[in-house]
Design a protein around this motif. Sequence first.
Motif: not given
Lengths: 79, 207
Positions: B60-61, B65-66, B101-105, B108-110
């Motif tokens: 959940l955290p 955040f995403c 690029l922001f959305y791709a980042g 990728a993080y998720a």
Amino acid sequence: MGDFVSLLYQLATISFALKAIFLLVSFLYGGFSFVMFNQIRTMNSSVHIGDSSSFFLQLLSLIQIVCAVSLFITTAVIL
Amino acid sequence: MPDIFVPSNQKNTPPIHPIEKNSLGLFSSLCKNPDGVSFTSQETDEEVILFMRRHFITNLPWLTFCLILLTIPSLLGAIFSAVGNPFLFLENTHTIIMSLLFYAGVVAYAFLEFIHWYYNIGLLTQNRVVDVDFSDLLFHDISITKLGLIEDVNYRKSGFFGSLFNYGDVFIQTAGNKPNFDFIAVPNPSEVIHIIVALMGKDKPHG
């Protein structure tokens, strides 16, 4: 006139710097996607967790690679 | 009159059923007798009895955040349209590439966080305990110990969410300098302990 040329020069420098940053970030994203694809392949070979979910994750990482390469090409061509 | 002697082939024993396998979903956290789960050093007669990993609610955290990160570009757009854009020198193409690029980042993080949850698993067979750790993108570790080497098993359930969703940490201490095993935020830890202890009893040498 001198001020106008100076302003144009500054804008061109900013544009070049931004282009370089965007290319670098998209290149790093591509590298990251390749590493992730390889790591998922390695993990799937050492631990097998269901058929469909492992395949789904592998497919997702492949899609990510395609997106990363497309983004890099788009950045290089458009800017 | 009750029978005093019944031949062994005529005893009223229940029929032996094959172990019923349970299908493992993409978001499953605990599964007894999972179907289609195996690991590299698994022996031919070795069956995975229990599959466990962190409770899904522990994601959940980073999910929150995403979601917050995904709203930032539209939020910035709304603020700039109200106050005035300080980045007027940027071309439209720059803005589009920056957003992509922001959305791709964020994606990728998720994905990385999901992979981290997905591959951090614990397996219990009738002979061994397997702990698969996927710490980050460049490091993973697989530890295996025999049930006979386990000295102590305990669990700890703490926190509001732990009590609400019934998950906790299971700790397995092994003999000597062998590494200890810890399975963090496992659903239903008391049942996990019960299964491990039952298997330890079976695994102990008789006599």
